[in-house]
Design a protein around this motif. Sequence first.
Motif, mmCIF file in Angstrom:
data_model
loop_
_atom_site.group_PDB
_atom_site.id
_atom_site.type_symbol
_atom_site.label_atom_id
_atom_site.label_comp_id
_atom_site.label_asym_id
_atom_site.label_seq_id
_atom_site.Cartn_x
_atom_site.Cartn_y
_atom_site.Cartn_z
ATOM 1 N N GLY A 2 68.255 -32.946 -12.301
ATOM 2 C CA GLY A 2 67.831 -33.149 -10.977
ATOM 3 C C GLY A 2 66.893 -32.190 -10.211
ATOM 4 N N LYS A 3 66.434 -31.103 -10.976
ATOM 5 C CA LYS A 3 65.792 -30.282 -10.225
ATOM 6 C C LYS A 3 64.240 -30.993 -9.841
ATOM 7 C CE LYS A 3 63.495 -25.749 -10.584
ATOM 8 N NZ LYS A 3 63.398 -24.497 -11.119
ATOM 9 N N PRO A 4 63.815 -30.915 -8.518
ATOM 10 C CA PRO A 4 62.416 -31.681 -8.446
ATOM 11 C C PRO A 4 61.208 -30.850 -8.367
ATOM 12 C CG PRO A 4 63.576 -30.753 -6.040
ATOM 13 C CD PRO A 4 64.321 -30.405 -7.148
ATOM 14 N N TYR A 5 60.206 -31.460 -8.860
ATOM 15 C CA TYR A 5 58.940 -30.715 -9.193
ATOM 16 C C TYR A 5 57.928 -31.671 -8.517
ATOM 17 C CZ TYR A 5 61.189 -28.512 -12.958
ATOM 18 O OH TYR A 5 62.280 -27.724 -13.886
ATOM 19 N N TRP A 6 56.902 -31.207 -8.013
ATOM 20 C CA TRP A 6 55.583 -31.790 -7.537
ATOM 21 C C TRP A 6 55.199 -32.612 -8.704
ATOM 22 C CZ3 TRP A 6 54.650 -27.313 -3.919
ATOM 23 C CH2 TRP A 6 54.984 -27.661 -2.512
ATOM 24 N N LYS A 7 54.901 -33.670 -8.647
ATOM 25 C CA LYS A 7 54.183 -34.505 -9.585
ATOM 26 C C LYS A 7 52.558 -34.225 -9.736
ATOM 27 C CE LYS A 7 54.787 -39.060 -11.725
ATOM 28 N NZ LYS A 7 55.423 -40.217 -11.543
ATOM 29 N N ASP A 8 51.959 -33.851 -8.767
ATOM 30 C CA ASP A 8 50.665 -33.314 -8.791
ATOM 31 C C ASP A 8 50.453 -31.973 -9.691
ATOM 32 O OD1 ASP A 8 48.019 -32.587 -8.377
ATOM 33 O OD2 ASP A 8 48.193 -33.451 -6.374
ATOM 34 N N GLU A 9 49.905 -32.178 -10.659
ATOM 35 C CA GLU A 9 49.733 -30.877 -11.625
ATOM 36 C C GLU A 9 49.254 -29.590 -10.967
ATOM 37 O OE1 GLU A 9 48.416 -32.141 -15.425
ATOM 38 O OE2 GLU A 9 50.087 -33.301 -15.823
ATOM 39 N N ARG A 10 48.154 -30.047 -9.835
ATOM 40 C CA ARG A 10 47.656 -28.953 -9.255
ATOM 41 C C ARG A 10 48.603 -28.161 -8.385
ATOM 42 N NH1 ARG A 10 43.741 -32.026 -5.566
ATOM 43 N NH2 ARG A 10 45.627 -33.342 -5.206
ATOM 44 N N LEU A 11 49.623 -28.697 -8.053
ATOM 45 C CA LEU A 11 50.839 -27.869 -7.241
ATOM 46 C C LEU A 11 51.700 -27.058 -7.982
ATOM 47 C CD1 LEU A 11 51.475 -30.880 -4.930
ATOM 48 C CD2 LEU A 11 50.522 -28.745 -4.076
ATOM 49 N N PRO A 12 52.057 -26.188 -7.324
ATOM 50 C CA PRO A 12 52.855 -25.020 -8.152
ATOM 51 C C PRO A 12 54.470 -25.400 -8.584
ATOM 52 C CG PRO A 12 52.754 -24.324 -5.889
ATOM 53 C CD PRO A 12 51.864 -25.486 -5.897
ATOM 54 N N PHE A 13 55.203 -24.639 -8.931
ATOM 55 C CA PHE A 13 56.663 -24.776 -8.932
ATOM 56 C C PHE A 13 57.219 -24.809 -7.715
ATOM 57 C CE2 PHE A 13 55.671 -23.887 -13.355
ATOM 58 C CZ PHE A 13 56.422 -24.669 -14.118
ATOM 59 N N PHE A 14 58.371 -25.260 -7.012
ATOM 60 C CA PHE A 14 59.029 -24.985 -5.949
ATOM 61 C C PHE A 14 60.467 -25.016 -6.006
ATOM 62 C CE2 PHE A 14 58.767 -29.608 -5.623
ATOM 63 C CZ PHE A 14 59.849 -29.695 -5.051
ATOM 64 N N ASN A 15 61.022 -24.500 -5.211
ATOM 65 C CA ASN A 15 62.607 -24.335 -4.843
ATOM 66 C C ASN A 15 62.891 -24.346 -3.421
ATOM 67 O OD1 ASN A 15 65.456 -23.288 -5.917
ATOM 68 N ND2 ASN A 15 64.749 -25.014 -6.565
ATOM 69 N N ILE A 16 63.972 -25.069 -3.098
ATOM 70 C CA ILE A 16 64.543 -24.889 -1.816
ATOM 71 C C ILE A 16 65.951 -24.901 -1.607
ATOM 72 C CG2 ILE A 16 64.699 -26.435 0.473
ATOM 73 C CD1 ILE A 16 62.317 -28.047 -0.354
ATOM 74 N N SER A 17 66.274 -23.776 -0.495
ATOM 75 C CA SER A 17 67.677 -23.587 0.063
ATOM 76 C C SER A 17 67.845 -23.655 1.339
ATOM 77 C CB SER A 17 68.105 -22.428 -0.789
ATOM 78 O OG SER A 17 69.262 -21.977 -0.492
ATOM 79 N N HIS A 18 69.113 -23.918 1.683
ATOM 80 C CA HIS A 18 69.192 -23.813 3.258
ATOM 81 C C HIS A 18 70.650 -23.256 3.457
ATOM 82 C CE1 HIS A 18 71.807 -27.299 2.965
ATOM 83 N NE2 HIS A 18 71.237 -27.655 1.880
ATOM 84 N N SER A 19 70.845 -22.673 4.707
ATOM 85 C CA SER A 19 72.185 -22.108 5.365
ATOM 86 C C SER A 19 71.947 -21.793 6.609
ATOM 87 C CB SER A 19 72.441 -20.820 4.403
ATOM 88 O OG SER A 19 73.804 -20.170 4.755
#
Length: 245
Positions: free
Chosen positions: A121-138
């Motif tokens: 389930g880890k999300p990735y931008w589908k656009d190959e020009r874009l980098p890896f990303f990750n999000i968290s919140h608290s």
Amino acid sequence: MLQIYSLKIASILGLEADSEKAMRIDSLLDSERLAIVKRTSANLSGCATARGAGLLLQYVGQLFLCGKINVAPIDINDASSTDTNDASNMTALTIKSLDIERVLDSIDNPIDFKYEHGADGKPYWKDERLPFFNISHSDGTVVLVISDVETGIDIQKIKSKNELSMAERFYSENEARLVEESSADNYELFYKLWARKEALGKCTGRGVRPYLDTDVSDMSSDYMKQYRWLEGKTDDCFVCVCSKI
């Protein structure tokens, strides 16, 4: 190389769905993030978090595509680099703090970003020009990291509740001992270790469960040196970033 951004969402907590500000925010989100907002509409905190995450992705994604930020690879052998494999170096973690109004004012033409998801389930931008990303919140803060390599980020609010019993239940024997010894510091070590485990699980895409009993207390261990770590404390929260080398 990576960039870290944070966004305070206090000003959008409790917004009615038909309020002017809520509708303005929702008009700037991509379709997948908007769907998450709608799914969480009954949970005021969850809905505000979904809006904050969607805004961060829109803001950072557009900056990247416009060439205003980059995550060019670095030489891991370059001693002058601010990235370090020593997570005790708190100066290594630099977070760019944003506010809702600044982000809203900077987005003129939203992009309907598309995503793909890993096996767990880890999300990735589908656009190959874009980098890896990750999000968290608290506790009213959303953080986002972008990088040229697989990465994971976690933020943990220091809440002081059942740290010792949870460490004894989930952590390795050595970690539980260290947490018990940290009681004089309000068990802050518990949250630092939990943030490391979450960041590791998000980096690999497997989630935190496989790493609950993995000892992440010693950054000099062979296992921990397989990854690059950055961490620091901000606003009574621990933030940890784990990246593949």
